[in-house]
Design a protein around this motif. Sequence first.
Motif, PDB file in Angstrom:
ATOM      1  N   MET A   1       0.823  -1.205   0.000  1.00 34.67           N
ATOM      2  CA  MET A   1       0.000   0.000   0.000  1.00 34.67           C
ATOM      3  C   MET A   1       0.860   1.259   0.000  1.00 34.67           C
ATOM      4  O   MET A   1       0.493   2.263  -0.608  1.00 34.67           O
ATOM      5  CB  MET A   1      -0.922   0.010   1.215  1.00 34.67           C
ATOM      6  N   PHE A  41      -1.200   1.507  12.217  1.00 35.04           N
ATOM      7  CA  PHE A  41      -1.720   1.721  10.876  1.00 35.04           C
ATOM      8  C   PHE A  41      -1.447   3.146  10.412  1.00 35.04           C
ATOM      9  O   PHE A  41      -1.788   4.111  11.089  1.00 35.04           O
ATOM     10  CB  PHE A  41      -3.221   1.419  10.828  1.00 35.04           C
ATOM     11  N   PHE A  43      -2.479   4.491   7.329  1.00 33.94           N
ATOM     12  CA  PHE A  43      -3.551   5.076   6.533  1.00 33.94           C
ATOM     13  C   PHE A  43      -4.904   4.951   7.231  1.00 33.94           C
ATOM     14  O   PHE A  43      -5.213   3.922   7.822  1.00 33.94           O
ATOM     15  CB  PHE A  43      -3.625   4.404   5.162  1.00 33.94           C
ATOM     16  N   GLU A  47      -8.493   6.587   3.354  1.00 36.72           N
ATOM     17  CA  GLU A  47      -7.281   6.590   2.530  1.00 36.72           C
ATOM     18  C   GLU A  47      -6.982   5.198   1.984  1.00 36.72           C
ATOM     19  O   GLU A  47      -6.524   5.063   0.846  1.00 36.72           O
ATOM     20  CB  GLU A  47      -6.106   7.119   3.348  1.00 36.72           C
ATOM     21  N   ARG A  48      -7.261   4.170   2.785  1.00 36.71           N
ATOM     22  CA  ARG A  48      -7.087   2.797   2.302  1.00 36.71           C
ATOM     23  C   ARG A  48      -8.018   2.538   1.114  1.00 36.71           C
ATOM     24  O   ARG A  48      -7.648   1.887   0.145  1.00 36.71           O
ATOM     25  CB  ARG A  48      -7.369   1.812   3.435  1.00 36.71           C
ATOM     26  N   GLN A  49      -9.231   3.081   1.205  1.00 35.75           N
ATOM     27  CA  GLN A  49     -10.166   2.968   0.084  1.00 35.75           C
ATOM     28  C   GLN A  49      -9.583   3.585  -1.183  1.00 35.75           C
ATOM     29  O   GLN A  49      -9.625   2.987  -2.261  1.00 35.75           O
ATOM     30  CB  GLN A  49     -11.460   3.710   0.422  1.00 35.75           C
ATOM     31  N   TYR A 603      -9.334  -2.869  12.779  1.00 35.71           N
ATOM     32  CA  TYR A 603      -9.126  -3.536  11.507  1.00 35.71           C
ATOM     33  C   TYR A 603      -8.967  -5.054  11.657  1.00 35.71           C
ATOM     34  O   TYR A 603      -8.748  -5.765  10.687  1.00 35.71           O
ATOM     35  CB  TYR A 603      -7.892  -2.960  10.797  1.00 35.71           C
TER      36      TYR A 603
END
Length: 608
Positions: A1, A41, A43, A47-49, A603
């Motif tokens: 990522m 984490f 992001f 932002e991960r999306q 998560y």
Amino acid sequence: MEEEAERMNLMLKMKSVYGGGVAEFSKENADLFEGSGYHQFLFRASERQQIVLHIIQSPIKYHGAGIDVARCKKKGTIAHFFPLHDKKLKSRLSKIWVHGWTWNPLTWLEQPLNSVREYFGEKIGLYFAWLGFYTKALVLPALVGLLLFVAGISSGDPDNKAVPVFALFMALWATFFLEFWKRRQATLSLRWGMTDFEEKEEQRPEFIGEERPSPVTGKLETYFNPLKRNIRRGLGSGAIGGMIGVVIVAVISIFTLRIVLVRAIDSTIGGILVGIVNAIQIELLNIVYQWLAEKLNDWENHRTETDYEDNLIAKVFCFQFINNFNSLFYVAFFKAHATLFGGEKDECKGSCLSELSVQLGSIFITRMVIGNTIEVGIPLLKRKLLTRRAVSQAKKQKGVDAQALTEGVKEELLTPAELQAKQPVYESTFADYAEMIIQFGFVTMFVSAFPLAPFLALLNNLIEIRSDGFKLCAAHQRPVAKGAEDIGTWYNILEIMSTAAVITNAGIVAFTSDVFEEKSFRFRIWLFIFAEHIIVGLKFVVALIVPDIPEAVKIEYERQLYLKEKIMNGEESDLDEGGPPKVAQYDGEDDIDTYSDNYEDPYEQADM
């Protein structure tokens, strides 16, 4: 990522010790960025999306999958495409936001804006920030308007002598509201790292054109001839004109119906029925035109999401303004002199101000009922029908315990992805903004005829905040997180409406009400011109005095730019820790994790 985030030039917020500004992410400088705040984490959920979406849609030569999602959905090769809800984060957000009612009225307008932004993205977060700000601003005019309305009912005379003063107050209120919203918007934009978002905004996946070297950077870019777009706009304007013609015919028909009903039933009941029919006509034509406007906007082929939405707003507003307000303008200024089909005079029964009040009240209340029913009732009905369908499927399957049909049946028969795929898509904040902007018009433009409008708007918005939150958390698919620097063209429309409100209220007081009926028509004209010029002048002075951006925000933005340049160049900052004031990161708003006594990794086993 991290590699993909670097390739897509993802803008991330830097740690507060490095200025707290935003900068393009790079793996080399990963330790400069603050991350999501969820342990290790880096992001945030939104932002991960964005990173995953970029991988899916980027061309293969740029290390992406090269999937044209929009085209695949049209062909049917992709049935659904949306990010899954994170069960734990959504549950916490729903608890503090949607179901966070208490008996303390002071908490009814509180929202966890940072949590909304982290889960749904800045665009949706900014909408709820604006809605909350607007609702808080309504408190004072709601109380004053309620007192005036009660006084008018008690005296039996809607022409309360204090109404002109209230109309002046509302005109200035609208100006102060807009000016102070700009300041709030600038603060949120800086805090959320969106200050220069539109300058770096990527093109829409649906944007098509020819590949050519950029005349500025020399890199390959997609180009679409602006002349073609302008030609398409011109052709589309014909369709828009046709729809406006339909509205005019519909309104003439409705007021012809009113004459029939008044003769057959009663003037008051006939007026209320016509107001309800008018509200239904408005909603139906809005739906039809919304579909047409979206098709025309797609055809025009706009490059960025901001360009696309700004042009859609302009199209829809022109129509909705006429569709929603033309009957009110007719009653306020033209009905006393109008002749309908067959030479029939359409005279006001009693005073035109009373009729305008009934018409506006009927439309306003009917829209409230229809709007909340559509937003909450229909999604709940769809969920109920989905459950029944799941029960029906379970009965056909072998080995399913009959006791399981009433409890947890959906979870047994459908995976979370399948269950969410059956929910409606939340397209954008467009419809939500449009609903509230029209409400703002009712509240400001005809408030001298219906002082109760701000109070009804306040009650509606207290429900609207929660119903919109419920819609996002429980009734719709999770939308793709999108950034936004401001509320866009909606602000310009609010400015137009606040100026129009000065003209309409001055006209209603001077010509429609009975406050100055003993004065000559010439006196009324000069009164209208004088009042309109004075109020517009006051609006201009207020806009000039109140700075658009707070001084602290300006200083903090310049400070962030300075520190970012120093740090990215490997230089040490010469600012000490006691430098210029910073914009508070949370401003008293609660984050999701403050509501969890025993923290669990959000998560872990997440549906991502």
